[in-house]
Design a protein around this motif. Structure first.
Motif, PDB file in Angstrom:
ATOM      1  N   TYR A   6       0.845  -1.198   0.000  1.00  0.00           N
ATOM      2  CA  TYR A   6       0.000   0.000   0.000  1.00  0.00           C
ATOM      3  C   TYR A   6       0.878   1.245   0.000  1.00  0.00           C
ATOM      4  CZ  TYR A   6      -3.848  -3.091   1.246  1.00  0.00           C
ATOM      5  OH  TYR A   6      -4.785  -4.090   1.234  1.00  0.00           O
ATOM      6  N   SER A   7       0.555   2.200  -0.873  1.00  0.00           N
ATOM      7  CA  SER A   7       1.261   3.481  -0.849  1.00  0.00           C
ATOM      8  C   SER A   7       0.810   4.247   0.394  1.00  0.00           C
ATOM      9  CB  SER A   7       0.955   4.299  -2.106  1.00  0.00           C
ATOM     10  OG  SER A   7      -0.389   4.756  -2.092  1.00  0.00           O
ATOM     11  N   ILE A   8       1.621   5.182   0.814  1.00  0.00           N
ATOM     12  CA  ILE A   8       1.261   6.026   1.968  1.00  0.00           C
ATOM     13  C   ILE A   8      -0.038   6.760   1.680  1.00  0.00           C
ATOM     14  CG2 ILE A   8       1.958   8.046   3.311  1.00  0.00           C
ATOM     15  CD1 ILE A   8       4.881   7.015   2.944  1.00  0.00           C
ATOM     16  N   ARG A   9      -0.179   7.230   0.466  1.00  0.00           N
ATOM     17  CA  ARG A   9      -1.395   7.941   0.050  1.00  0.00           C
ATOM     18  C   ARG A   9      -2.627   7.029   0.179  1.00  0.00           C
ATOM     19  NH1 ARG A   9      -1.664  10.959  -5.773  1.00  0.00           N
ATOM     20  NH2 ARG A   9      -2.877  12.707  -5.040  1.00  0.00           N
ATOM     21  N   ALA A  10      -2.513   5.780  -0.269  1.00  0.00           N
ATOM     22  CA  ALA A  10      -3.636   4.834  -0.187  1.00  0.00           C
ATOM     23  C   ALA A  10      -4.006   4.545   1.267  1.00  0.00           C
ATOM     24  CB  ALA A  10      -3.296   3.545  -0.914  1.00  0.00           C
ATOM     25  N   GLU A  54      -2.650   1.621 -13.375  1.00  0.00           N
ATOM     26  CA  GLU A  54      -2.996   0.898 -14.594  1.00  0.00           C
ATOM     27  C   GLU A  54      -4.298   0.106 -14.460  1.00  0.00           C
ATOM     28  OE1 GLU A  54      -0.742  -2.202 -17.614  1.00  0.00           O
ATOM     29  OE2 GLU A  54       0.369  -1.286 -15.969  1.00  0.00           O
ATOM     30  N   TRP A  55      -4.662  -0.254 -13.228  1.00  0.00           N
ATOM     31  CA  TRP A  55      -5.821  -1.117 -12.990  1.00  0.00           C
ATOM     32  C   TRP A  55      -6.786  -0.504 -11.983  1.00  0.00           C
ATOM     33  CZ3 TRP A  55      -6.783  -5.654 -15.498  1.00  0.00           C
ATOM     34  CH2 TRP A  55      -5.744  -6.163 -16.294  1.00  0.00           C
ATOM     35  N   GLU A  56      -8.060  -0.924 -12.083  1.00  0.00           N
ATOM     36  CA  GLU A  56      -9.112  -0.498 -11.153  1.00  0.00           C
ATOM     37  C   GLU A  56      -9.842  -1.728 -10.628  1.00  0.00           C
ATOM     38  OE1 GLU A  56     -13.527   1.434 -11.574  1.00  0.00           O
ATOM     39  OE2 GLU A  56     -11.938   2.357 -12.748  1.00  0.00           O
ATOM     40  N   LEU A  57     -10.025  -1.780  -9.314  1.00  0.00           N
ATOM     41  CA  LEU A  57     -10.842  -2.805  -8.668  1.00  0.00           C
ATOM     42  C   LEU A  57     -12.099  -2.128  -8.166  1.00  0.00           C
ATOM     43  CD1 LEU A  57     -11.375  -5.620  -7.427  1.00  0.00           C
ATOM     44  CD2 LEU A  57     -10.065  -4.860  -5.426  1.00  0.00           C
ATOM     45  N   ARG A  58     -13.249  -2.661  -8.567  1.00  0.00           N
ATOM     46  CA  ARG A  58     -14.545  -2.113  -8.167  1.00  0.00           C
ATOM     47  C   ARG A  58     -15.082  -2.932  -7.000  1.00  0.00           C
ATOM     48  NH1 ARG A  58     -20.100  -2.932 -10.764  1.00  0.00           N
ATOM     49  NH2 ARG A  58     -18.999  -4.718 -11.562  1.00  0.00           N
ATOM     50  N   LEU A  65      -7.329   1.702  -6.990  1.00  0.00           N
ATOM     51  CA  LEU A  65      -6.498   1.856  -8.171  1.00  0.00           C
ATOM     52  C   LEU A  65      -5.137   1.255  -7.852  1.00  0.00           C
ATOM     53  CD1 LEU A  65      -7.488   5.511  -9.098  1.00  0.00           C
ATOM     54  CD2 LEU A  65      -8.552   3.368  -9.815  1.00  0.00           C
ATOM     55  N   TYR A  66      -4.672   0.396  -8.749  1.00  0.00           N
ATOM     56  CA  TYR A  66      -3.444  -0.342  -8.450  1.00  0.00           C
ATOM     57  C   TYR A  66      -2.612  -0.621  -9.688  1.00  0.00           C
ATOM     58  CZ  TYR A  66      -5.912  -4.599 -10.028  1.00  0.00           C
ATOM     59  OH  TYR A  66      -6.592  -5.551 -10.764  1.00  0.00           O
ATOM     60  N   ASP A  76       0.750  -3.079  -6.201  1.00  0.00           N
ATOM     61  CA  ASP A  76       0.927  -1.801  -5.512  1.00  0.00           C
ATOM     62  C   ASP A  76      -0.400  -1.053  -5.494  1.00  0.00           C
ATOM     63  OD1 ASP A  76       3.755  -1.854  -4.946  1.00  0.00           O
ATOM     64  OD2 ASP A  76       4.067  -1.622  -7.104  1.00  0.00           O
ATOM     65  N   ILE A  77      -0.996  -0.923  -4.323  1.00  0.00           N
ATOM     66  CA  ILE A  77      -2.247  -0.172  -4.174  1.00  0.00           C
ATOM     67  C   ILE A  77      -1.869   1.298  -4.133  1.00  0.00           C
ATOM     68  CG2 ILE A  77      -4.315   0.196  -2.771  1.00  0.00           C
ATOM     69  CD1 ILE A  77      -4.030  -2.705  -3.907  1.00  0.00           C
ATOM     70  N   GLU A  78      -2.341   2.061  -5.129  1.00  0.00           N
ATOM     71  CA  GLU A  78      -1.965   3.468  -5.257  1.00  0.00           C
ATOM     72  C   GLU A  78      -2.985   4.422  -4.636  1.00  0.00           C
ATOM     73  OE1 GLU A  78       0.959   4.158  -6.232  1.00  0.00           O
ATOM     74  OE2 GLU A  78       1.501   2.269  -7.197  1.00  0.00           O
ATOM     75  N   ARG A  79      -4.279   4.154  -4.870  1.00  0.00           N
ATOM     76  CA  ARG A  79      -5.338   5.052  -4.381  1.00  0.00           C
ATOM     77  C   ARG A  79      -6.545   4.227  -3.958  1.00  0.00           C
ATOM     78  NH1 ARG A  79      -5.038  10.472  -6.393  1.00  0.00           N
ATOM     79  NH2 ARG A  79      -6.205  10.869  -4.502  1.00  0.00           N
TER      80      ARG A  79
END
Length: 97
Positions: A6-10, A54-58, A65-66, A76-79
């Motif tokens: 997980y990113s710090i932002r996420a 690059e990817w989205e999980l709904r 967003l990962y 890598d979980i970005e958002r």
């Protein structure tokens, strides 16, 4: 099996949600992205080119967003946010991707 980072932002965005929502999101990330995170499904899709991920999980109205590094098998979980219509909201604020 893929490792999930997980990113710090996420992490900060995840904290914005209620505890039961956090648990729902984390459970689905584990279930959906631990194996085959780059296989498109009804809940996973590749995004158009953007600077975020690059990817989205709904997950219902939630969106994760990962990115995936296939070489080292890391997701890598970005958002982490909400989607209403075509708009993304992160920590309650609308943002463009």
């Amino acid at each position: 099996m893929y490792e999930i980072d997980y990113s710090i932002r996420a992490i900060e965005e995840l904290k914005w949600f209620k505890k039961h929502e956090q648990n729902e999101i984390l459970d689905e990330i584990e279930a959906q992205l631990r194996y085959e995170p780059t296989v498109e499904t009804t809940n996973r899709k590749r995004l158009r080119s953007n600077a975020t991920a690059e990817w989205e999980l709904r997950i219902g109205d939630f969106r994760v967003l990962y990115d995936v590094d296939e070489q080292v098998r890391i997701v890598d979980i970005e958002r982490v946010g909400l989607k209403r219509g075509n708009a993304f909201f992160f920590r309650g604020k609308k943002e463009d991707l």
